[in-house]
Design a protein around this motif. Structure first.
Motif, mmCIF file in Angstrom:
data_model
loop_
_atom_site.group_PDB
_atom_site.id
_atom_site.type_symbol
_atom_site.label_atom_id
_atom_site.label_comp_id
_atom_site.label_asym_id
_atom_site.label_seq_id
_atom_site.Cartn_x
_atom_site.Cartn_y
_atom_site.Cartn_z
ATOM 1 N N TRP A 228 0.824 -1.215 0.000
ATOM 2 C CA TRP A 228 0.000 0.000 0.000
ATOM 3 C C TRP A 228 0.863 1.273 0.000
ATOM 4 N N LEU B 129 3.219 9.785 -7.957
ATOM 5 C CA LEU B 129 2.323 10.908 -7.661
ATOM 6 C C LEU B 129 2.118 11.643 -8.977
ATOM 7 N N ARG C 61 0.798 -1.722 -4.956
ATOM 8 C CA ARG C 61 -0.229 -2.714 -5.269
ATOM 9 C C ARG C 61 -1.060 -2.295 -6.484
ATOM 10 N N ARG D 163 -14.876 0.672 -8.675
ATOM 11 C CA ARG D 163 -14.229 0.239 -7.438
ATOM 12 C C ARG D 163 -13.273 -0.912 -7.730
ATOM 13 N N GLY D 164 -12.168 -0.901 -7.035
ATOM 14 C CA GLY D 164 -11.189 -1.955 -7.231
ATOM 15 C C GLY D 164 -9.799 -1.473 -6.892
ATOM 16 N N SER D 165 -8.871 -2.401 -6.912
ATOM 17 C CA SER D 165 -7.536 -2.093 -6.410
ATOM 18 C C SER D 165 -6.680 -1.328 -7.402
ATOM 19 N N ILE E 138 -7.743 1.645 -8.351
ATOM 20 C CA ILE E 138 -8.094 3.041 -8.060
ATOM 21 C C ILE E 138 -7.035 3.630 -7.120
ATOM 22 N N MET E 139 -6.703 4.884 -7.356
ATOM 23 C CA MET E 139 -5.679 5.588 -6.559
ATOM 24 C C MET E 139 -5.873 5.431 -5.051
ATOM 25 N N LYS E 140 -4.767 5.652 -4.314
ATOM 26 C CA LYS E 140 -4.847 5.723 -2.853
ATOM 27 C C LYS E 140 -5.685 6.931 -2.456
ATOM 28 N N GLY E 141 -5.544 8.006 -3.221
ATOM 29 C CA GLY E 141 -6.295 9.217 -2.920
ATOM 30 C C GLY E 141 -5.529 10.433 -3.401
ATOM 31 N N TYR E 142 -6.141 11.610 -3.181
ATOM 32 C CA TYR E 142 -5.480 12.869 -3.539
ATOM 33 C C TYR E 142 -4.607 13.304 -2.368
ATOM 34 N N PHE F 267 -15.687 4.911 -6.280
ATOM 35 C CA PHE F 267 -15.017 6.109 -6.750
ATOM 36 C C PHE F 267 -15.897 6.731 -7.829
#
Lengths: 573, 573
Positions: B182, B187, B205, B394-396, B398-402, B418
């Protein structure tokens, strides 16, 4: 950056169950399964799996309960690969070639809660259940018979029948959520040729990743038409149970792998892919005229279980099959290395190509690493194609571990590696080649002899069909090679001819001291020669030919009867 | 079964870095990179990455530090995709089309510790660094210039140079172990056409899984020869930076995507694959005779960023390219859906095929689910190809986040999904089709109008080359469609002709109230029409044509100058 949390949108546990859900939406009306006159679409397969899963729950099957199945490659066993984990349970497929005793051992060890039995296997299942009853285990599994869906027989083995579970189930069932990808999905017992069967547990994560890696390793595109010539009970059909759903393909289910059934299905449905052990090549090659049908398209074969001899690859490819060789083991969720073809090899002779094809190849993408480690110091061997060592693997396609078997887990997992028990080399180009099972290596006067290397030389003799070489006790060298050889029909070859042939092609210490001609070799269901049986026979040669003293040192009496049986079996063939 | 523990052998954190290690072993002597006269093998690429990683550590770059790079598709930026995470750090690739101000914003927001700059971008980088200095941030990043490896220029921008880091580095460096999959790997800032750029963080991942899924989605086999026509700064080259290593392919690096450079490289190196926005099709189609070279083999193109208009697909395929359409966004690690071809479509007309190809398709295998949700009640829309809603994933992959943007994270991640901000439908066959960006939907008298639908009708007019439709304020209906249209050369078409054409092919409420002919449309670097600019222009039409009252209600004065600039830009073209 570290503080960004996992959430339901970006961290979904990996599971091959998503492949079926996806197929039911994206490939809804494509044919999922063909079995005789039976056909389903992916939408129907999904709904049937939902029904079975909901019925299992109404039979009190819940998270981590084991559901066993003894069946050939019929639609039911395919569906169970999804339906059982959709109920949160663990699927245990049982090798249909096992005897009642081994089946009973598995049912007992796995603590199976439900036992699905194809009608063809009702007799052996009954015996296994009787053995269970007499062994007084606390709970005998509930039995569900699987009738033939294409031509129902009416056979019953208790109250329950598979189609009845489908019928009574709920097609709108919402599958159990997989909350942890490390949760178990299936339980596969190793064949146990040398010991008690060991229960290999796969996780949802491992199954998912192995499936993707094998689709990539074999370069299987969308819409494959896949013939089930490989039993699904072998590592869940080398993950293609799940893989065909991922690719929106069609599963051609067959009850038997005889030549007629395979050729008929290949040609009627334009089969594109199939997996099998090299032994199946022989079935295809030896088809009688009324069984054989010329291929209309090229059929991809992924083979493994034993290295395919080069002449066999040449022969089968002439029929229109295209062979890719993979190496794997139950503990690695099936194939772990694939002999990836290289464009530059296209220019080589057919013979050189077949030799390259017989190598085991490179690790699939999910394996983090593949290594061959020196037996003594556990360092990586030189990549020279000569230095031998034990093949070691690491990565997320390796099993969770053996069920209730700490000893086996401790010996298999060491220093972050899984030890395969296979002996190999790595060639300069990075391709691995298996030289032997570590227990099959012959140690003669301190030298390691690869039994496979000796076999290849013997097989290059024009009158030899098949050969298997094992260790035979030797008063001076400790062990020496002993060859079991099948000759071509009516050949006049003698033991000395084979030995002379070996002398011309091998270092002296590798030449077999004994050559025994046989009509057939004892094999496992996947076509692997049972070398442990041959070793026992080889020991008796020494007993008969050499002094009793050696026999006392090296032989344990408990093997003796088994040898006699084996010799008997061989001479019968 | 649950108690089987994870260990180093069976639970290895997923990371695309294993693809390079594997390539250095299994594809050691195959060509990894070609750039002009420069060539590397996979063994060399691995060693160069080790050297850069070790040099980064000696520059005090450690776990989770950000390393930024501003460079075209030269070997250095490719290597950094491995070298930076091998040092435990996070790679931030910056869009080379940004201005100094946006570059400064990114350097500041990401807290970049080192800033690699290709010599061609030294001027803009200097300006960005000056802006940083004046904004008094605590630490200005260390600058490393990337000279041209094929024809060094001697340009310097401070003390350090990329090849010097390679030279001084340690080729036996042991990469930082990835202990948690993770952990961040890269970036990527969104283009920020409507707001401040947002920093999208990928995990090891997510990058690993997306790479495998895209190799599968595009069916990329082994040994691809991949032309870098897509900037690596877009979602890390849609993961093919890592994917080409996984497949043991060859990266053809190019500095510019002009017709000559592309055709020359395609033909000299027998390119098999390339990615690009549809805008690049035009560059290839409009090549001058001395730039063009006929293809000798079929080249696979994966396209995305905007739906490729059917006639454009037809034209480019006639040249020997084969187009696959994907849909994605930075937040989904690039392509999230691929328009998987279906065998039965082979029998359709070229026109129907191109239409099917323009749909966005089905989710890649790593996505656990794709849905289109009704705006009001967030329920899944009917799969009828008509009911529109917001596309959710949805799924792995997709980004960790902003990064440092809680507000954006909260609005993007809701109820385990998402939200893409794209508006689409799902067809009966499960294939998704984007109808619009949610902000591009035109709401006229309470009806949702898909701007893309209107565009498609206008584009079907034989004298239209390109069209873009946006909302224009309307006194009665709130909004109404306004079309910007590029006509074929010397055509005598008038506004009324386009409107009449729309009337014959669209419901009345969807017909544009205004058609403006332009020479060119304002586009982002990836070829997306900047509709926000067009909307601003459309507002001025109302100002000019309708009452001042409406203008007061709907327009904010701060946009006005920008509009004028934009109109100026358009009229210049």
């Amino acid at each position: 950056m570290d503080n960004l949390p996992k959430c339901g949108a970006n961290y979904v546990p990996l599971t091959p169950l998503t492949f079926l859900t996806r197929a039911s939406k994206c490939y809804a009306n494509r044919t999922s399964i063909i079995y005789g006159n039976v056909r389903y679409t992916w939408k129907q397969t999904y709904e049937r799996c939902c029904r079975v899963a909901s019925s299992l729950q109404s039979l009190n099957v819940f998270k981590n309960d084991v559901v066993s199945v003894l069946a050939p490659n019929v639609p039911a066993i395919y569906e169970m690969h999804f339906a059982v984990p959709m109920a949160g349970a663990v699927l245990n497929t049982i090798n249909t070639r096992l005897d009642a005793n081994n089946i009973a051992i598995i049912l007992k060890h796995s603590e199976a809660k439900v036992f699905f039995v194809d009608y063809e296997y009702q007799e052996i299942a009954k015996k296994a259940l009787e053995l269970l009853t007499t062994s007084k285990i606390p709970k005998i599994p509930l039995v569900v018979v699987i009738n033939d869906i294409d031509s129902p027989t009416g056979v019953r083995l208790g109250e329950l029948e598979y189609e009845q579970l489908v019928h009574q189930g709920n097609s709108s069932y919402i599958p159990e959520e997989i909350t942890d990808e490390w949760d178990p999905i299936t339980l596969n017992y190793t064949s146990g040729t040398t010991s008690e069967p060991k229960g290999v547990v796969y996780s949802h994560r491992g199954a998912f990743l192995s499936t993707l890696s094998l689709l990539l390793g074999w370069e299987m595109g969308t819409e494959p038409v896949y013939l089930w010539s490989l039993p699904m009970f072998h590592c869940n059909g080398w993950t293609f149970t799940w893989g065909i759903a991922a690719r929106g393909g069609t599963n051609i289910c067959i009850r038997n792998t005889n030549a007629k059934e395979m050729y008929t299905n290949i040609v009627s449905h334009n089969v594109t892919h199939m997996c099998c052990a090299p032994i199946v090549f022989n079935i295809l090659l030896e088809a009688k005229p009324h069984e054989y049908k010329p291929l209309t398209t090229r059929v991809q074969i992924l083979t493994g279980g034993a290295p395919p001899p080069a002449p066999l690859v040449e022969k089968i490819e002439r029929l229109g099959f295209h062979v890719v060789h993979a190496y794997g083991l139950t503990e690695a969720t099936g194939p772990a290395l694939v002999c990836e073809w290289q464009v530059k090899w296209n220019e080589l002779s057919r013979e050189s190509q077949a030799k390259l094809k017989a190598r085991q190849g490179v690790g699939i993408l999910t394996l983090a690493d593949v290594d061959v480690k020196n037996f003594d110091n556990m360092q990586s061997v030189t990549r020279d194609g000569k230095s031998i060592g034990e093949v070691c693997l690491r990565g997320s396609s390796i099993m969770k571990g053996y069920l209730k078997n700490d000893k086996a887990n401790i010996s298999a997992f060491k220093n972050g590696w899984f030890f395969t028990g296979d002996v190999g080399v790595i060639h300069q180009d990075g391709y691995m080649e298996i030289k032997d099972r570590s227990k099959d290596v012959i140690i003669s006067g301190g030298e390691n002899i690869s039994s496979i290397e000796v076999e290849n030389v013997i097989m290059s003799h024009k009158n030899v069909i098949e050969a298997s070489v094992v260790a035979m006790p030797h008063p001076k060298w400790g062990e020496s090679p002993c060859a079991f050889v099948i000759l071509t029909k009516n050949s006049q070859i003698k033991e000395v001819d084979i030995i002379e042939h070996c002398k011309s092609n091998l270092p002296r210490f590798m030449v077999p001291k004994k050559v025994k001609f046989v009509e057939e070799l004892p094999k496992t269901g996947t076509g692997k020669v049972q070398k442990n049986h041959l070793r026992e026979i080889a020991k008796t040669f020494v007993v008969l030919e050499k002094s009793n003293q050696i026999s006392k040192n090296r032989e344990k009496p408990r093997y003796y009867d088994q040898n006699q049986e084996q010799i008997h079996a061989l001479s019968r063939l």
